[in-house]
Design a protein around this motif. Structure first.
Motif, PDB file in Angstrom:
ATOM      1  N   ARG A 702       0.120  19.895  -6.778  1.00  0.00           N
ATOM      2  CA  ARG A 702       0.011  18.753  -5.866  1.00  0.00           C
ATOM      3  C   ARG A 702      -1.459  18.394  -5.729  1.00  0.00           C
ATOM      4  NH1 ARG A 702      -0.640  18.177  -0.221  1.00  0.00           N
ATOM      5  NH2 ARG A 702       0.394  16.323   0.635  1.00  0.00           N
ATOM      6  N   ARG A 703      -1.772  17.148  -6.172  1.00  0.00           N
ATOM      7  CA  ARG A 703      -3.151  16.671  -6.124  1.00  0.00           C
ATOM      8  C   ARG A 703      -3.241  15.534  -5.115  1.00  0.00           C
ATOM      9  NH1 ARG A 703      -5.019  14.636 -11.546  1.00  0.00           N
ATOM     10  NH2 ARG A 703      -3.019  13.557 -11.439  1.00  0.00           N
ATOM     11  N   THR A 704      -4.374  15.550  -4.365  1.00  0.00           N
ATOM     12  CA  THR A 704      -4.534  14.550  -3.313  1.00  0.00           C
ATOM     13  C   THR A 704      -5.925  13.951  -3.366  1.00  0.00           C
ATOM     14  OG1 THR A 704      -5.278  16.184  -1.708  1.00  0.00           O
ATOM     15  CG2 THR A 704      -2.904  15.734  -1.788  1.00  0.00           C
ATOM     16  N   ILE A 705      -6.055  12.758  -2.745  1.00  0.00           N
ATOM     17  CA  ILE A 705      -7.344  12.121  -2.545  1.00  0.00           C
ATOM     18  C   ILE A 705      -7.405  11.653  -1.102  1.00  0.00           C
ATOM     19  CG2 ILE A 705      -6.466   9.896  -3.360  1.00  0.00           C
ATOM     20  CD1 ILE A 705      -9.303   9.216  -4.262  1.00  0.00           C
ATOM     21  N   LYS A 706      -8.600  11.743  -0.524  1.00  0.00           N
ATOM     22  CA  LYS A 706      -8.786  11.353   0.859  1.00  0.00           C
ATOM     23  C   LYS A 706      -9.476   9.992   0.906  1.00  0.00           C
ATOM     24  CE  LYS A 706     -11.119  12.718   5.124  1.00  0.00           C
ATOM     25  NZ  LYS A 706     -12.001  13.719   5.768  1.00  0.00           N
ATOM     26  N   LEU A 707      -8.887   9.052   1.640  1.00  0.00           N
ATOM     27  CA  LEU A 707      -9.485   7.748   1.882  1.00  0.00           C
ATOM     28  C   LEU A 707      -9.840   7.665   3.359  1.00  0.00           C
ATOM     29  CD1 LEU A 707      -7.173   5.342  -0.167  1.00  0.00           C
ATOM     30  CD2 LEU A 707      -9.251   6.484  -0.899  1.00  0.00           C
ATOM     31  N   ALA A 708     -11.092   7.337   3.666  1.00  0.00           N
ATOM     32  CA  ALA A 708     -11.554   7.286   5.043  1.00  0.00           C
ATOM     33  C   ALA A 708     -12.425   6.058   5.235  1.00  0.00           C
ATOM     34  CB  ALA A 708     -12.327   8.552   5.397  1.00  0.00           C
ATOM     35  N   GLY A 709     -12.506   5.611   6.468  1.00  0.00           N
ATOM     36  CA  GLY A 709     -13.378   4.489   6.780  1.00  0.00           C
ATOM     37  C   GLY A 709     -12.631   3.181   6.801  1.00  0.00           C
ATOM     38  N   GLU A 710     -13.254   2.166   6.256  1.00  0.00           N
ATOM     39  CA  GLU A 710     -12.753   0.799   6.358  1.00  0.00           C
ATOM     40  C   GLU A 710     -11.745   0.483   5.253  1.00  0.00           C
ATOM     41  OE1 GLU A 710     -13.351  -1.157   8.938  1.00  0.00           O
ATOM     42  OE2 GLU A 710     -14.405   0.584   9.739  1.00  0.00           O
ATOM     43  N   VAL A 711     -10.611   1.202   5.262  1.00  0.00           N
ATOM     44  CA  VAL A 711      -9.446   0.857   4.446  1.00  0.00           C
ATOM     45  C   VAL A 711      -8.312   0.557   5.418  1.00  0.00           C
ATOM     46  CG1 VAL A 711     -10.140   2.185   2.424  1.00  0.00           C
ATOM     47  CG2 VAL A 711      -8.839   3.299   4.224  1.00  0.00           C
ATOM     48  N   MET A 712      -7.333  -0.192   4.944  1.00  0.00           N
ATOM     49  CA  MET A 712      -6.273  -0.619   5.846  1.00  0.00           C
ATOM     50  C   MET A 712      -5.471   0.565   6.380  1.00  0.00           C
ATOM     51  SD  MET A 712      -6.583  -3.849   6.211  1.00  0.00           S
ATOM     52  CE  MET A 712      -5.028  -4.207   7.012  1.00  0.00           C
ATOM     53  N   PHE A 713      -5.172   1.504   5.508  1.00  0.00           N
ATOM     54  CA  PHE A 713      -4.389   2.677   5.917  1.00  0.00           C
ATOM     55  C   PHE A 713      -5.084   3.942   5.421  1.00  0.00           C
ATOM     56  CE2 PHE A 713      -1.408  -0.875   5.310  1.00  0.00           C
ATOM     57  CZ  PHE A 713      -0.901  -0.984   6.599  1.00  0.00           C
ATOM     58  N   PRO A 714      -6.112   4.407   6.140  1.00  0.00           N
ATOM     59  CA  PRO A 714      -6.806   5.623   5.695  1.00  0.00           C
ATOM     60  C   PRO A 714      -5.893   6.845   5.807  1.00  0.00           C
ATOM     61  CG  PRO A 714      -7.573   4.965   7.867  1.00  0.00           C
ATOM     62  CD  PRO A 714      -6.677   3.859   7.382  1.00  0.00           C
ATOM     63  N   GLY A 715      -6.184   7.854   4.985  1.00  0.00           N
ATOM     64  CA  GLY A 715      -5.404   9.093   5.004  1.00  0.00           C
ATOM     65  C   GLY A 715      -5.531   9.833   3.694  1.00  0.00           C
ATOM     66  N   THR A 716      -4.655  10.831   3.512  1.00  0.00           N
ATOM     67  CA  THR A 716      -4.653  11.644   2.305  1.00  0.00           C
ATOM     68  C   THR A 716      -3.455  11.236   1.462  1.00  0.00           C
ATOM     69  OG1 THR A 716      -5.709  13.487   3.459  1.00  0.00           O
ATOM     70  CG2 THR A 716      -4.580  13.994   1.402  1.00  0.00           C
ATOM     71  N   TYR A 717      -3.702  10.835   0.219  1.00  0.00           N
ATOM     72  CA  TYR A 717      -2.663  10.314  -0.667  1.00  0.00           C
ATOM     73  C   TYR A 717      -2.446  11.280  -1.812  1.00  0.00           C
ATOM     74  CZ  TYR A 717      -2.939   5.892   1.845  1.00  0.00           C
ATOM     75  OH  TYR A 717      -2.894   4.919   2.815  1.00  0.00           O
ATOM     76  N   VAL A 718      -1.170  11.468  -2.145  1.00  0.00           N
ATOM     77  CA  VAL A 718      -0.793  12.316  -3.276  1.00  0.00           C
ATOM     78  C   VAL A 718      -0.931  11.500  -4.553  1.00  0.00           C
ATOM     79  CG1 VAL A 718       1.031  13.709  -4.312  1.00  0.00           C
ATOM     80  CG2 VAL A 718       0.766  13.645  -1.816  1.00  0.00           C
ATOM     81  N   LEU A 719      -1.516  12.134  -5.555  1.00  0.00           N
ATOM     82  CA  LEU A 719      -1.807  11.433  -6.801  1.00  0.00           C
ATOM     83  C   LEU A 719      -0.711  11.661  -7.831  1.00  0.00           C
ATOM     84  CD1 LEU A 719      -5.612  12.285  -7.176  1.00  0.00           C
ATOM     85  CD2 LEU A 719      -4.607  10.143  -6.357  1.00  0.00           C
ATOM     86  N   GLN A 720      -0.444  10.602  -8.565  1.00  0.00           N
ATOM     87  CA  GLN A 720       0.387  10.724  -9.751  1.00  0.00           C
ATOM     88  C   GLN A 720      -0.511  11.014 -10.952  1.00  0.00           C
ATOM     89  OE1 GLN A 720       2.446   6.979  -9.912  1.00  0.00           O
ATOM     90  NE2 GLN A 720       3.996   7.599  -8.385  1.00  0.00           N
ATOM     91  N   GLU A 721       0.108  11.441 -12.025  1.00  0.00           N
ATOM     92  CA  GLU A 721      -0.652  11.741 -13.224  1.00  0.00           C
ATOM     93  C   GLU A 721      -1.271  10.459 -13.771  1.00  0.00           C
ATOM     94  OE1 GLU A 721      -2.347  14.229 -15.962  1.00  0.00           O
ATOM     95  OE2 GLU A 721      -1.140  14.748 -14.196  1.00  0.00           O
ATOM     96  N   GLY A 722      -2.595  10.483 -13.992  1.00  0.00           N
ATOM     97  CA  GLY A 722      -3.302   9.355 -14.572  1.00  0.00           C
ATOM     98  C   GLY A 722      -3.623   8.243 -13.607  1.00  0.00           C
ATOM     99  N   GLU A 723      -3.432   8.449 -12.311  1.00  0.00           N
ATOM    100  CA  GLU A 723      -3.699   7.404 -11.333  1.00  0.00           C
ATOM    101  C   GLU A 723      -5.191   7.197 -11.178  1.00  0.00           C
ATOM    102  OE1 GLU A 723      -1.908   5.897  -7.053  1.00  0.00           O
ATOM    103  OE2 GLU A 723      -1.510   7.926  -7.778  1.00  0.00           O
TER     104      GLU A 723
END
Length: 942
Positions: A702-723
């Protein structure tokens, strides 16, 4: 020191009679200096003479005689030196100092006299540094021995030449007279003429003279008192410390004359001091009567010309041990051991009178020990040189038990037959707060061998359920230990464990067990009688909530083969497993790796391999929770090994696994085979097998990326292969209207780890730079100091690595596929709000941020920060864009478009690396500090 040398006798006999001790003449000193050095030292020690002082006097002019106080001080110093010399001799004889091979003994040492051998022997026997009794009486220092007039004069005082009488006449006439007795023994009384008083007592003279005055002078009366007393000259000879003639007060006694002479040498007698007058002995003094009884009847007053003679000490006996005054006593009428012990003050309360050791040198020159029972009526006589040793009673208590630990009243208690543990610990009030009643330890001592045996009881069963089996019957000399539920037990049990180890033999190993792992109090505990796994668990306060109960490993040393035997048990059903001495229990934690817990055991098993005996180890790797090397037991299957390793991971392949096995005939051939085994079958494993658990094909973590700050829906998103980054931002609804895309900070874990390693490397290099700066003092005064280097190193060490990757987010979101970024696990994107500032960092007077002004360039912002410092490198000033990219403004065209600053930019003024060649290192380090500070400031500003 046993004979009086003729030379010293002539020296001491020819001294002048003065108030202080006599001084040898220069001729006598010159004669003394011609003797061999060894004889000089021996004679000087014998008579307490300062050898160096005599040597100096032989070439010097005549000097004034020392005063009595100076002689006494010299005596005390000399005695202290003699004691130090004796102690050094004793130390060398007891073997504390060993003679080196190169040291050569002199002739006297090679051929010691019989007297020296005897003295050395007795010195060895005089243990505890016994000293002759009574000689310290004269260790003090008198203030003066001049005639005194402020003490009462006894009525029997005999008047003589030099005494003064004070006569006060009152009545019809008043007169005061102070009259001195002249050499004819008369006093000259005005108006009355001479009056003879010599040889008469003061009381007689006072009565007769008072009557004479009253009869011859009508109308007057008289009062007659003693004035200043005369001085008398006496001799103190024999074994005095300073034998000589002394001028003392006419009221002085024998002891005062001895004190004036500096006391008595250690070879002098205290029991038979003689007072001779006109060649006849008129009195004798036994100082023991004075010291032991307070009897002063023998301390008679002296007369002019008296001789106080101190003979050589007679027979002596040493008394040591359990007596009030251990010392060496001189005998005078004492014949038995009881008499000698009486001199030493009798026996102490703890003395053991049944056996008193009497040590004696026989006629054959051998040492003999005689046991004397003071309770018998038999009288055991003593001889010169005997040593009486009185032993103490044993400290051991009979019919007692000891209570220690977490109890209200610890200590020693009396024991009686049939006594139980409840006799000491009746209820909960007998304990301190939070006692561990599940494990009360009792150690029992064998009365013959002293070996201890351990027993433990679950005392809570007795207090709660009144179970009599847990109320242990105590024996004499038992020790009861009660523990707290809070404290560690290793320290309190250390004496017991040490004693159990010391009483071990090859046939009987120490009765101890060790428990490690997921228990509340791991450590080594006594193996109590009939102990099981349950007992040891109670000793360790039980297992923790995370304990793996299905696989508790017991390691046991086989006493015949000295090999370690292994066994896995389920303590939920087999906690009554009997334990043996030196057993070791390992309880695994469900959530912790087992390699650290089993490290010592696996090393031990690896070292036990030999020809014909394979290492009892097995390996499991791959997709299990805790891969590693485990102890092997007979009958182990792959299912057992997988469960021992914590079970399969979620990604583990459940159909089959690969088993690698090493085969050999033990002689000439060996091979390694691989086979696939089904995990549903029970395949019996062998030592040194290796089981590989495969992973499910195409399994991805399970791979994740964290988006923070001035995005519409900040949070931790699970990545698909090659995303990619753009697709994740699209999933998050894009950026907000306040987003400052140019200032976005993108971080990657792999870059952070690499940056962390670089910071550690630079810190090490800075340490070397600090060392060189502290040594090299030849640089210019503007060179950086070692203190500055230390501050830079500290700042660098405390800097957190960020792992920033420079991206052009506006262009990426505009659809430029070449700038889109493939994502990894742990990536993070921080989008700040629109920035309206420009920051200036580095070698400026006041690093700070400024409101963005499009009309200003980098030099303007530097000026607003106070300008450059002396060490600023103005030719290498650079700008860090808001997106993390770096450029260096052109020095020839500050106003060109490429030099134009934008909101969120940071102007960095670095150090001038021309000051020192190695300052390129400093430039790199400060660059990391500045860049990390910029990224962290952007992230923290969200």
């Amino acid at each position: 020191m046993k004979k009086v040398c003729l030379l010293i006798a002539s020296l001491m006999a020819s001294v002048a009679f003065q108030a202080s001790a006599a001084t040898p003449t220069p001729e006598q000193i010159e004669m003394f200096s011609k003797l061999p050095r060894a004889q000089q030292e021996a004679l000087a020690r014998q008579y307490g003479v300062d050898l160096d002082a005599l040597t100096q006097q032989s070439g010097a002019k005549s000097q004034p005689s020392p005063t009595l106080n100076e002689l006494v001080r010299e005596r005390d110093v000399r005695r202290k030196s003699d004691e130090d010399l004796d102690n050094s001799i004793m130390t060398s004889q007891t073997g504390d100092e060993i003679e080196t091979e190169n040291s050569k003994p002199n002739d006297d040492e090679e051929n010691p006299s019989s007297e020296e051998v005897t003295n050395d022997f007795f010195k060895q026997q005089k243990s505890d540094d016994l000293k002759p009794f009574g000689y310290e009486l004269f260790a003090g220092e008198p203030s003066t021995f001049a005639p005194v007039s402020d003490v009462p004069v006894p009525s029997e005082y005999i008047l003589g030449p030099g005494d003064k009488l004070r006569i006060q006449i009152y009545g019809k006439e008043s007169q005061d007279y102070s009259l001195t007795v002249n050499r004819q023994g008369e006093i000259e009384i005005p108006k009355l003429g001479p009056y003879s008083v010599v040889g008469q007592t003061f009381a007689t003279v006072r009565e007769e003279l008072s009557n004479e005055i009253s009869n011859r002078i009508i109308g007057v009366r008289s009062n007659i008192t003693m004035g200043e007393l005369r001085s008398i000259r006496v001799f103190v000879l024999g074994e005095a410390y300073k034998p000589a003639s002394y001028t003392i007060s006419s009221l002085s006694t024998v002891t005062q004359a001895i004190f004036a002479a500096g006391g008595i040498n250690e070879i002098g007698s205290l029991r038979n001091i003689e007072v001779k007058r006109n060649g006849k002995t008129v009195a004798s003094l036994d100082l023991y009567d004075l010291l032991l009884k307070g009897d002063t009847s023998g301390d008679v007053s002296l007369m002019a010309g008296d001789v106080v003679f101190i003979p050589t000490k007679g027979k002596s006996v040493s008394v040591k041990g359990a007596v009030p005054r251990p010392a060496i006593y001189e005998l005078d009428g004492e014949e038995t051991v009881r008499d000698v012990i009486k001199l030493a003050g009798g026996l102490l309360p703890n003395a053991y009178s049944d056996i008193v050791k009497l040590q004696r040198i026989t006629a054959k020159g051998l040492s003999q020990v005689i046991n004397v029972n003071l309770r018998d009526s038999k009288k055991n006589s003593v001889k010169n040189g005997d040593i009486v040793s009185v032993s103490s009673s044993l400290d051991a208590l009979e019919n007692s038990v000891t209570l220690l630990g977490h109890v209200a009243r610890p200590g020693v208690y009396g024991w009686q037959k049939g006594m139980r543990l409840s006799s000491l610990l009746r209820n909960i009030n007998d304990f301190k707060s939070q006692p561990d009643l599940n494990y009360v330890l009792v150690t029992r001592e064998d009365p013959l061998t002293g070996a201890i045996t351990a027993y433990d009881v679950n005392y809570s069963e007795y207090l709660i359920q009144n179970d009599p089996s847990e109320d242990l019957v105590l024996s004499s000399k038992d020790t009861v230990y009660v523990f707290s539920r809070k404290s560690e037990r290793a320290e309190s049990l250390e004496p017991v464990i040490s004693q159990l180890r010391e009483q071990t033999t090859l046939a009987e190993p120490p009765k101890i067990v060790t428990i490690n792992g997921a228990v509340r109090n791991p450590g080594t505990y006594p193996l109590s009688e009939g102990s099981t796994v349950s007992n040891v668990l109670r000793a360790a306060m039980g297992y923790t909530q995370e304990a793996e109960l299905n696989f508790v490993l017991i390691a046991r040393l086989n006493q015949n083969t000295f090999k370690t035997e292994l066994k896995y048990i389920d303590i939920k059903t087999h906690n009554s497993e009997k334990l043996q001495p030196l057993d070791r229990l390992y309880i695994f934690d469900k959530d912790k790796p087992r390699d650290e817990l089993l490290e010592d055991l696996t090393d031990e098993l690896a070292q036990q391999s030999s020809k014909g005996f394979t290492q009892q180890l097995i390996t499991i790797s791959g997709d299990v929770r805790f891969p590693g090397v485990y102890p092997f037991v007979e009958g182990m299957t792959q299912q057992t090994l997988i469960a021992l390793a914590g079970g399969l991971n979620e990604s583990g392949y459940m159909l089959n696994a690969e088993l690698s096995r090493f085969k050999t005939d033990g002689k000439t051939t060996a091979s390694l085979t691989h086979q696939s085994v089904s995990l549903s079958d029970n395949v019996e494993l062998q030592p040194l097998d290796s089981l590989l658990i495969k992973r499910i094909p195409e399994w991805r973590e399970r791979r994740t990326i964290k988006l923070a700050g001035e995005v519409m829906f900040p949070g931790t998103y699970v990545l698909q292969e090659g995303e990619t980054l753009s697709s994740v931002i699209e999933r998050a609804g894009g950026l907000t209207d306040l987003a400052f895309a140019e200032g976005a900070v993108f971080t990657r874990e792999s870059l952070r780890l690499r940056e962390e390693e670089q910071i550690k490397r630079l810190a090490t290099e800075l340490d070397n730079e600090i060392a060189s700066l502290s040594i090299d003092k030849s640089e210019d005064v503007q060179a950086l100091s070692s203190d500055e280097a230390k501050r830079l190193k500290d700042r660098l060490t405390n800097t957190d690595a960020v792992g920033r990757l420079v991206i052009d987010l506006p262009t990426l979101l505009a659809g430029e596929e070449t700038l889109d970024l493939a994502l990894n696990a742990g990536d993070a994107l921080y989008v700040p709000k629109i920035s309206q500032s420009v920051t200036v960092l580095g070698e400026v007077q006041f690093p700070t941020s400024h409101i963005y002004d499009g009309s200003l360039d980098a030099s303007d912002y530097i000026s607003r920060s106070g300008g450059l410092k002396v060490r600023a490198d103005d030719s290498r000033i650079y700008v860090v864009r808001a997106n993390g990219s770096v450029y260096q403004p052109s020095a020839f065209n500050w106003y060109s478009l490429e030099n134009k600053l934008a909101p969120g930019d940071t102007v960095v003024v670095p150090l001038d690396t021309e000051y020192r060649d190695t300052l390129s290192l400093w430039s790199t380090a400060t660059g990391i500090l500045y860049n990390s500070a910029i990224a962290i400031a952007a992230i923290n500003g969200l």
